[in-house]
Design an enzyme around this catalytic site. Sequence first.
Site, PDB file in Angstrom:
ATOM      1  N   LYS A 164      46.209  40.079  40.484  1.00 14.31           N
ATOM      2  CA  LYS A 164      45.403  40.779  39.712  1.00 14.31           C
ATOM      3  C   LYS A 164      46.073  41.759  38.875  1.00 14.31           C
ATOM      4  O   LYS A 164      47.422  42.027  38.833  1.00 14.31           O
ATOM      5  CB  LYS A 164      44.340  41.341  40.576  1.00 14.31           C
ATOM      6  CG  LYS A 164      43.585  40.413  41.110  1.00 14.31           C
ATOM      7  CD  LYS A 164      42.375  41.256  42.160  1.00 14.31           C
ATOM      8  CE  LYS A 164      41.505  40.157  42.631  1.00 14.31           C
ATOM      9  NZ  LYS A 164      40.306  40.703  43.286  1.00 14.31           N
ATOM     10  N   ARG A 245      44.465  31.860  51.955  1.00 10.41           N
ATOM     11  CA  ARG A 245      43.552  33.128  52.437  1.00 10.41           C
ATOM     12  C   ARG A 245      44.286  33.792  53.657  1.00 10.41           C
ATOM     13  O   ARG A 245      44.024  35.155  53.807  1.00 10.41           O
ATOM     14  CB  ARG A 245      42.353  32.382  52.675  1.00 10.41           C
ATOM     15  CG  ARG A 245      41.568  31.991  51.404  1.00 10.41           C
ATOM     16  CD  ARG A 245      40.044  31.679  51.614  1.00 10.41           C
ATOM     17  NE  ARG A 245      39.376  32.696  51.767  1.00 10.41           N
ATOM     18  CZ  ARG A 245      38.732  33.417  51.013  1.00 10.41           C
ATOM     19  NH1 ARG A 245      39.053  33.423  49.700  1.00 10.41           N
ATOM     20  NH2 ARG A 245      37.954  34.411  51.341  1.00 10.41           N
ATOM     21  N   ARG A 265      47.139  41.769  50.856  1.00 12.08           N
ATOM     22  CA  ARG A 265      46.304  42.896  50.506  1.00 12.08           C
ATOM     23  C   ARG A 265      46.564  44.178  51.207  1.00 12.08           C
ATOM     24  O   ARG A 265      46.377  45.040  50.754  1.00 12.08           O
ATOM     25  CB  ARG A 265      44.947  42.353  50.882  1.00 12.08           C
ATOM     26  CG  ARG A 265      44.412  41.402  49.521  1.00 12.08           C
ATOM     27  CD  ARG A 265      43.013  40.758  50.071  1.00 12.08           C
ATOM     28  NE  ARG A 265      42.354  40.055  48.826  1.00 12.08           N
ATOM     29  CZ  ARG A 265      41.566  39.019  49.004  1.00 12.08           C
ATOM     30  NH1 ARG A 265      41.028  38.676  50.162  1.00 12.08           N
ATOM     31  NH2 ARG A 265      40.969  38.376  47.914  1.00 12.08           N
ATOM     32  N   ASN A 275      42.369  44.806  44.897  1.00 12.22           N
ATOM     33  CA  ASN A 275      42.972  44.472  46.378  1.00 12.22           C
ATOM     34  C   ASN A 275      43.841  43.316  46.010  1.00 12.22           C
ATOM     35  O   ASN A 275      44.112  42.484  46.915  1.00 12.22           O
ATOM     36  CB  ASN A 275      41.800  43.808  47.059  1.00 12.22           C
ATOM     37  CG  ASN A 275      41.064  42.522  46.350  1.00 12.22           C
ATOM     38  OD1 ASN A 275      41.171  42.181  45.529  1.00 12.22           O
ATOM     39  ND2 ASN A 275      40.271  42.051  47.353  1.00 12.22           N
ATOM     40  N   HIS A 278      43.763  37.204  44.608  1.00 15.58           N
ATOM     41  CA  HIS A 278      42.530  36.371  44.904  1.00 15.58           C
ATOM     42  C   HIS A 278      42.841  35.121  45.215  1.00 15.58           C
ATOM     43  O   HIS A 278      43.934  34.630  45.050  1.00 15.58           O
ATOM     44  CB  HIS A 278      41.640  36.238  43.422  1.00 15.58           C
ATOM     45  CG  HIS A 278      40.371  35.057  43.342  1.00 15.58           C
ATOM     46  ND1 HIS A 278      39.259  35.360  44.000  1.00 15.58           N
ATOM     47  CD2 HIS A 278      40.684  33.933  43.064  1.00 15.58           C
ATOM     48  CE1 HIS A 278      38.562  34.177  43.759  1.00 15.58           C
ATOM     49  NE2 HIS A 278      39.459  33.096  43.296  1.00 15.58           N
TER      50      HIS A 278
END
Length: 592
Positions: A164, A245, A265, A275, A278
């Site tokens: 991000k 993930r 994160r 955060n 993604h």
Amino acid sequence: MSRKKEIVLQEELTNQEEWDAFLGKPGLTVIDCFQNWCGERPCKGMAGLFQRLKVEFSSPLLSFATAECESIDSLENYRGNCEPCFHFYGGGELVALIRGCNAPVVERKIREMHKVCSGEAERTVITDAALASESEDNEGLLSSENENSAVQSMKKIVTVGIMKPDVVSDQNKCGKVLDMIEQNGLEIVADEEKILDADDVAKLYPEKVDTEIFEELVSFMTSGPIRVLGLTKGDTGDGVIELWRSIIGPFEPEQAKAEKPESIRAMFGSSGISNAVHGSSSSDDAARELAFFFPSFNYPKAVIPQSVQEKMTDFIPAEGEEVFPEAKPETTITIIRPEAAKLHREQILKEIKDAGFEIARQSEVTLTEEQVKMLYDSKKDEEYFDELVAQMTAGPCLVLCLAKIDAIKTWREYLGPAKNAAEEAPESIRARFESSEINPIHAADSPESVEAERSIIFKDDEEAIALIKPDAFEQAEDIVEHLKMSGFEIKQSKDISLSKEIASKIYSGKEGEEFFDKLVNHMTEGTCKVLVLAERNSLEKLKSIAGPTDPEEAKIVAENSIRANFAKSILENAIHTPSSSESLDIYYELLN
């Protein structure tokens, strides 16, 4: 009077001419592409969804069809793949594509695309990234210098990772993320920086559009460039979605710091919006996001190693043995907790059926505190344990045994994460039906836990025998379903033809009655189905579910019983249930 013309929900497309004509229809056309050799195809679980949406929209701008890949030239590249595939066309152009028979995802896409084709939203034409270069790459499927060194290949699994704006703007953070990707054995197969606008953010996070945080999310995601990565691993990419993930950690940075301090994160996130990264939450999301960010993406080929290929080449099956045996359904156990069972029972059951699971057993069970503590012994030191026990014993749970190929893993994917489902997988079942910190649905996580939970929940089960008679054999599937929905587990079943000797033994208690010969003759004039059932107080409950032997009486005093619904007469009364005094040995012998 002329007969009313039957309305066809899904047109059947069986050749190229019919395919071309259907694509010429105005509005949105949804096509279930299938192959006849793939078992029960097209995807039957979608019919109810399509019917409901057709009625709801009541619009000529929404049409459904099924298409046989084998007989349509345009679908040539889909042959040889049994995976369900739904094509969405607008104005004859491909606007969306979904792999897998996932009803919630298909429904959301239909609603989204219907707005596009009605002129309420902008249309984006896509390319099926998985097959875009198939015709050019075809020789690569079996590439070798000679036949003996052939290596088989197929499409690798790829997930999407996004750095991000807060990470991309910091070269140090960006470098550390790339280092973690390399250290964990991930391979980057696509890499681009992009600038998002508000519409892009809405497409990427459609579940956030109507929430209070959406404007803040748009402001953050459009504040600078993002870096989009296509990630895979190993020979096939298997497990890459879950691995990525795990690397990025829980959605909320504070939770990540507490539970997984080494995650991305935990190290770089500052809030639920800012955060850092993604990750696609499922294979469907990964495919959608790849098509969104990389419309012409070509999936890398997954290679079967040479050593495995040689073993396959050397393998000679025994007579009658299948080289590629059909995958067998697996059974899992899921528990819909009392509050969710009370508020959302029918919606959850519908989701289960739409997802293609067979409900092998359905029972309302009021669990004791002892049973709950046994089920969740591994959680006894957690802060929420007492609340979990209180919720699980607050009323009847709905316990389901679900059957499907790879049922344990697939059902847990549909459910979503046990914690923070609303943030991490907002379209998952747990996210959509949660009402407290305790998630609404429990699911077994391994074959061992399935057996352990079965023994705890159904510890008082008793076996019973039922025999579906020849007069009801054609309705056996419906009778079996009736028994399942009444809480019985079907432990074993077999179709048999009784001899007069066996039939006489089964009804030996009726010998001497004037109808005995007729009864024996009836039981031997066709096929029967013998069932081994399991349930609490099974003999007593089976008698109740079967109903009185006279179907006319059954219709009055037990209108929901099997005989009230399936029997024709006292002789042809659908089902035989042995008495408690009757020896069951003869029935078990029939099963051998």
